[in-house]
Design an enzyme around this catalytic site. Structure first.
Site, short mmCIF file in Angstrom:
data_model
loop_
_atom_site.label_atom_id
_atom_site.label_comp_id
_atom_site.label_asym_id
_atom_site.label_seq_id
_atom_site.Cartn_x
_atom_site.Cartn_y
_atom_site.Cartn_z
N LYS A 17 2.23 -0.19 -0.28
CA LYS A 17 1.92 0.90 0.66
C LYS A 17 1.74 2.23 -0.07
O LYS A 17 0.77 2.95 0.15
CB LYS A 17 3.06 1.07 1.69
N ARG A 92 8.94 2.68 11.32
CA ARG A 92 9.64 1.47 10.91
C ARG A 92 10.43 0.84 12.04
O ARG A 92 11.03 -0.22 11.85
CB ARG A 92 10.63 1.83 9.82
N ARG A 131 8.82 -2.62 -10.92
CA ARG A 131 8.31 -1.28 -10.59
C ARG A 131 9.00 -0.19 -11.42
O ARG A 131 10.19 -0.24 -11.67
CB ARG A 131 8.54 -0.99 -9.11
N ARG A 164 13.92 2.44 -9.29
CA ARG A 164 14.56 2.94 -8.07
C ARG A 164 15.90 2.26 -7.87
O ARG A 164 16.02 1.06 -8.11
CB ARG A 164 13.63 2.67 -6.87
N ARG A 175 16.54 -5.31 2.27
CA ARG A 175 15.37 -4.56 2.75
C ARG A 175 14.38 -5.51 3.43
O ARG A 175 13.78 -5.17 4.46
CB ARG A 175 14.70 -3.82 1.60
P1 AP5 Z 1 4.47 0.16 -4.06
O1 AP5 Z 1 3.14 0.78 -3.84
O2 AP5 Z 1 5.56 0.98 -4.62
O3 AP5 Z 1 4.94 -0.62 -2.73
P2 AP5 Z 1 5.54 -0.07 -1.37
O4 AP5 Z 1 4.98 -0.91 -0.29
O5 AP5 Z 1 5.34 1.41 -1.28
O6 AP5 Z 1 7.05 -0.46 -1.57
P3 AP5 Z 1 8.38 0.34 -1.27
O7 AP5 Z 1 9.47 -0.35 -2.00
O8 AP5 Z 1 8.19 1.80 -1.53
O9 AP5 Z 1 8.52 0.09 0.25
P4 AP5 Z 1 9.78 0.27 1.10
O10 AP5 Z 1 9.20 0.25 2.46
O11 AP5 Z 1 10.83 -0.70 0.83
O12 AP5 Z 1 10.39 1.67 0.59
P5 AP5 Z 1 10.34 3.16 1.14
O13 AP5 Z 1 10.31 4.07 0.00
O14 AP5 Z 1 9.33 3.29 2.20
O15 AP5 Z 1 4.26 -1.12 -5.02
C1 AP5 Z 1 5.38 -1.85 -5.51
C2 AP5 Z 1 5.17 -2.23 -6.99
O16 AP5 Z 1 4.12 -3.19 -7.08
C3 AP5 Z 1 4.74 -1.07 -7.90
O17 AP5 Z 1 5.33 -1.28 -9.16
C4 AP5 Z 1 3.21 -1.19 -7.98
O18 AP5 Z 1 2.71 -0.70 -9.21
C5 AP5 Z 1 3.02 -2.69 -7.85
N1 AP5 Z 1 1.80 -3.07 -7.11
C6 AP5 Z 1 1.31 -2.47 -5.98
N2 AP5 Z 1 0.20 -3.12 -5.54
C7 AP5 Z 1 0.02 -4.18 -6.39
C8 AP5 Z 1 -0.95 -5.23 -6.46
N3 AP5 Z 1 -1.95 -5.34 -5.56
N4 AP5 Z 1 -0.83 -6.13 -7.47
C9 AP5 Z 1 0.18 -6.03 -8.38
N5 AP5 Z 1 1.12 -5.06 -8.39
C10 AP5 Z 1 1.04 -4.14 -7.39
O19 AP5 Z 1 11.78 3.27 1.82
C11 AP5 Z 1 12.95 3.25 1.05
C12 AP5 Z 1 14.18 3.39 1.93
O20 AP5 Z 1 14.15 4.67 2.57
C13 AP5 Z 1 14.30 2.39 3.07
O21 AP5 Z 1 14.91 1.20 2.65
C14 AP5 Z 1 15.15 3.18 4.08
O22 AP5 Z 1 16.50 3.20 3.68
C15 AP5 Z 1 14.60 4.58 3.93
N6 AP5 Z 1 13.46 4.85 4.82
C16 AP5 Z 1 12.18 5.16 4.42
N7 AP5 Z 1 11.38 5.33 5.49
C17 AP5 Z 1 12.16 5.15 6.58
C18 AP5 Z 1 11.90 5.19 7.98
N8 AP5 Z 1 10.67 5.45 8.48
N9 AP5 Z 1 12.93 4.92 8.82
C19 AP5 Z 1 14.18 4.67 8.36
N10 AP5 Z 1 14.49 4.62 7.04
C20 AP5 Z 1 13.48 4.85 6.17
MG MG Z 2 6.64 3.06 -1.25
#
Ligand code: AP5
Ligand code: MG
Ligand code: ZN
Length: 223
Positions: A17, A92, A131, A164, A175
């Site tokens: 994402k 979410r 990552r 992270r 997660r």
């Molecule tokens: P990346 O682009 O980082 O993936 P992502 O989908 O952004 O993954 P996240 O871990 O950030 O998602 P998440 O939803 O768990 O975390 P968030 O920060 O939103 O890609 C991942 C890796 O793969 C990278 O190394 C990249 O280089 C690689 N990659 C990407 N595409 C690829 C491909 N096609 N092929 C190969 N490699 C690839 O949330 C974190 C925490 O914050 C949550 O757990 C929660 O506690 C809180 N939080 C955040 N938002 C909310 C909300 N709206 N409500 C409540 N709590 C929230």
């Molecule tokens: Mg992300």
């Protein structure tokens, strides 16, 4: 309706994402609103919100809906969001989706499109365990799939690349479970309202970007 655009990019943890939202935002002159990034900024700044969110995030649980909606409400009015926004990792929960609808309606806007990046679970674990994130500018890397030119150093700003805290095996598992329980229903919600466009995320980064570009509806001509 104005000519502004609002897109939601959904998908499980590690689906890509953040990687894709940056590209889509840049390509369309939109801002990227990542609630995860906003929370990590608050943690780094040591604000009260950050101190509260830190443990929740480390455990892989969700931060409360009102905190998240408050953050989004504030960011939506920033000048870089004047043309619209790509939401990454938000909404979410079904209540957050309803909250977003309200925030947009208040502004005379509406959600244009919801895209979901689909990736099998084994691939998710590979992505998250490799990552790396720039401590300074937040740019994303993967030690095998998208490495920096110099190990441990950001190509864009020279900052240090770190893991992270929630990319540990037990937290990744939690997660994924939370995604199934709380966020999968958001897909159903949008399938019945705005509509959902599925994107095959199990292909190289550039191919996913291309797939998204093909599916993006052309910007509204009137407005
Ligand atoms: P990346 O682009 O980082 O993936 P992502 O989908 O952004 O993954 P996240 O871990 O950030 O998602 P998440 O939803 O768990 O975390 P968030 O920060 O939103 O890609 C991942 C890796 O793969 C990278 O190394 C990249 O280089 C690689 N990659 C990407 N595409 C690829 C491909 N096609 N092929 C190969 N490699 C690839 O949330 C974190 C925490 O914050 C949550 O757990 C929660 O506690 C809180 N939080 C955040 N938002 C909310 C909300 N709206 N409500 C409540 N709590 C929230
Ligand atoms: Mg992300
Ligand atoms: Zn950097």
């Amino acid at each position: 309706m104005s000519g502004r655009r609002y897109l939601v990019l959904m998908g499980p943890p590690g689906a890509g994402k953040g990687t894709q939202a940056s590209r889509v935002a840049e390509g369309g002159g939109l801002c990227k609103i990542s609630t995860g990034d906003l929370l990590r900024e608050a943690v780094a700044a040591g604000s009260e919100l950050g101190r509260k969110a830190e443990q929740t995030m480390k455990a892989g649980e969700l931060v409360s809906d009102d905190v998240i909606l408050g953050l989004v409400d504030e960011v939506l009015d920033r000048p870089e969001c004047a043309e619209g926004a790509v939401f990454d990792g938000f909404p979410r929960t079904v209540d957050q989706a309803a909250g977003l609808q309200e925030l947009l309606t208040e502004r005379g806007e509406r959600l244009d499109q919801v895209l979901i990046i689909e990736v099998p679970e084994a691939e998710i674990v590979r992505r998250l365990s490799g990552r790396r994130v720039c401590k300074k500018c937040g740019k994303l890397y993967h030690i095998s799939f998208d490495p920096s030119r110099k190990e441990g150093v950001c190509d864009a700003c020279g900052g240090e690349l770190v893991q992270r805290p929630d990319d540990q095996p037990e937290t990744i598992a939690r997660r994924l479970a939370v995604y199934g329980e709380e966020t999968a229903p958001v897909r159903e919600h949008y399938a019945a309202t705005t509509g959902v466009t599925a994107i095959d995320g199990d292909q190289p980064i550039d191919a996913v970007t291309e797939a998204i570009r093909r599916e993006l509806e052309p910007a509204d001509a009137e407005g």
